[in-house]
Design a protein around this motif. Structure first.
Motif, short mmCIF file in Angstrom:
data_model
loop_
_atom_site.label_atom_id
_atom_site.label_comp_id
_atom_site.label_asym_id
_atom_site.label_seq_id
_atom_site.Cartn_x
_atom_site.Cartn_y
_atom_site.Cartn_z
N ALA A 248 60.02 120.11 43.68
CA ALA A 248 61.04 119.60 44.60
C ALA A 248 61.01 118.08 44.67
N VAL A 249 62.21 117.51 44.70
CA VAL A 249 62.38 116.07 44.92
C VAL A 249 62.75 115.88 46.38
N SER A 250 61.97 115.10 47.10
CA SER A 250 62.18 114.97 48.54
C SER A 250 63.45 114.17 48.84
N PRO A 251 64.07 114.39 50.01
CA PRO A 251 65.19 113.53 50.41
C PRO A 251 64.82 112.05 50.42
N ALA A 252 63.56 111.73 50.74
CA ALA A 252 63.14 110.33 50.73
C ALA A 252 63.29 109.73 49.34
N ALA A 253 62.93 110.50 48.31
CA ALA A 253 63.05 110.00 46.94
C ALA A 253 64.51 109.87 46.53
N VAL A 254 65.34 110.81 46.95
CA VAL A 254 66.78 110.70 46.66
C VAL A 254 67.35 109.46 47.33
N ILE A 255 66.99 109.23 48.59
CA ILE A 255 67.46 108.03 49.29
C ILE A 255 67.03 106.78 48.53
N ALA A 256 65.78 106.74 48.09
CA ALA A 256 65.27 105.57 47.37
C ALA A 256 66.06 105.31 46.10
N LEU A 257 66.32 106.35 45.32
CA LEU A 257 67.03 106.17 44.05
C LEU A 257 68.48 105.77 44.26
N VAL A 258 69.17 106.49 45.15
CA VAL A 258 70.59 106.21 45.34
C VAL A 258 70.79 104.87 46.03
#
Length: 448
Positions: A248-258
């Motif tokens: 799983a990719v955490s929402p925190a990581a998605v926020i960081a990338l986007v």
């Protein structure tokens, strides 16, 4: 009249109309809400969409009839997710409504409302007027009812999303998309194909709830050798991702990338995050040159602060992602496009891209039923005020400590429940703080 007023009070919350069908929200209630919305906006035309739940089309028709009987036309968008209605309302500058609901027996339905330009209607911006109209007499019908105009939205919606993220020239990617009998089965192929090889999972559009768990996404990614897995909820509003290992990719990581991608286009811009977002995402925003802005949890709070501050992007701990170029509204599929683009242009594996963006142990959301949530919050405040915690009350009670650990305790809106989140530098520190917060909350008299 008191019974009607009581019904109005029950189904009109702070952010929209919500009730179980047919006990709280029936066709008559939907009709009255449509009429009240037409009178509130005074618009000559209103867009109406619905999800795929069994009762939603009939409720949408009743809502639309209320609009027609007040003399306004209805743009019938048919089935579509919330962000498709956002697209229609924003692009055509018309008010809109989406009839939606949760899956499962007895799940409540909701009618989400927006003004022209996809501006959400909430308490203080119109819902209170609708509540008063629902509690009053039935409005008279106009002598010149409006007309229904078919306005299927999905193709235009897909073109809008693709215009915001460049997928040209990306390397070949295989992407598993899990659309559990929901809206993403209609939208994901329109948006992602043919840029990627799409592996569909649970794409049989259905009104029934799926019995398979989300673990299935990671297993299918590993089995097919895919580069990425994307899972959407039934309304295609929340996004969950897994990397090429099925992790799983955490929402925190998605926020960081986007956020990094959006800040590359708007250097120095603000990025809004809810107060439960991991510190790793906030640090990533700062590293990318952005200004992190903390706000209460919830769609209305994030959208409002983004619009006020001209923020480039917004993210929440729950997997919702908001975009300035999309009327400051959330779009799970637009966030997914950003992940695909970053993966496709970078030439790196997703596990490499997200490494380091989820480095702080978190408790996840812990729900505790209590008899009096307000008393529980007072107890938490009193206990931690006597410590070295820095407390604030932006949303519930948040305590931050000098070592970087923090907790948040919030009361649920509609049930006797408090929600707890804890994060710390180490697993041991997180577990210790978590047990301390739980012990304080549990000292309240439990609900039955």
């Amino acid at each position: 009249m008191s019974e009607v007023r009581g019904t109005a009070e029950r189904i009109i919350g702070a952010y929209g109309v919500r009730g179980r069908v047919p006990d709280e929200l029936d066709l008559g209630g939907a009709y009255r809400t449509g009429a009240a919305f037409a009178l509130l906006t005074g618009a000559p035309v209103v867009a109406v969409a619905h999800d795929l739940r069994g009762s939603s089309p009939a409720l949408a028709d009743a809502f639309g009839q209320g609009i027609l009987d007040q003399g306004a036309d209805v743009l019938d968008a048919g089935p579509g997710p919330a962000d498709a209605l956002t697209c229609l309302s924003g692009h055509l500058d018309v008010p809109g409504a989406l009839v939606t609901a949760g899956h499962g027996s007895g799940a409540p339905h909701a009618i989400r409302l927006c003004r022209a330009g996809a501006v959400a209607v909430a308490e203080g911006t119109g819902l209170e007027a609708i509540r008063e109209r629902l509690a009053g007499p039935r409005p008279p019908m106009t002598d010149a009812p409006g007309s229904v105009v078919a306005a299927p939205v999905l193709d235009d919606y897909a073109r809008k999303l693709r215009s915001l993220v460049d997928l040209s020239g990306i390397r070949p990617l295989k992407v598993v998309v899990d659309a559990p009998h929901g809206m993403a089965a209609l939208t994901a192929p329109r948006v992602l194909h043919p840029a990627v090889e799409l592996v569909p999972v649970r794409f049989q559009v259905s009104n029934e709830r799926s019995g398979q768990g989300s673990w299935y996404l990671g297993e299918r990614v590993r089995r097919t050798g895919a580069d990425l897995g994307l899972a959407f909820d039934a309304g295609a509003e929340h996004l969950r991702a897994v990397d090429e290992r099925g992790v799983a990719v955490s929402p925190a990581a998605v926020i960081a990338l986007v956020a990094a991608r959006e800040l590359a286009r708007r250097p120095g811009a603000a990025v809004v995050h809810d107060l439960i977002t991991s510190r790793s995402a906030i640090e990533a925003v700062e590293a990318a040159g952005g200004i992190p802005l903390r706000c209460r949890a919830g769609r209305a709070a994030i959208r409002s602060l983004m619009a006020e501050q001209g923020a480039a992007f917004g993210g929440s701990h729950s997997g919702r992602y908001y975009f300035r170029d999309f009327w400051c509204a959330d779009s799970a599929l637009l966030a997914a496009l950003h992940l695909v683009a970053e993966l496709g242009h970078s030439g790196r594996k997703l596990s490499e891209l997200v490494a380091g963006h989820d480095r702080y142990p978190r408790s996840g959301e812990i729900g505790i039923r209590v008899e009096d949530p307000v008393a529980a919050l007072h107890r938490v405040t009193a206990h931690f005020a006597a410590t070295d915690a820095e407390l604030d009350h932006l949303d519930g009670v948040t305590g931050e400590f000098g070592d970087g650990s923090w907790f948040n305790v919030r009361a649920a809106r509609t049930v006797p429940l408090v929600r707890i989140h804890v994060e710390a530098e180490t697993l041991a520190a997180m577990e210790g703080l978590r047990e301390r917060v739980l012990s304080v909350v549990a000292a309240s008299v439990p609900a039955r």
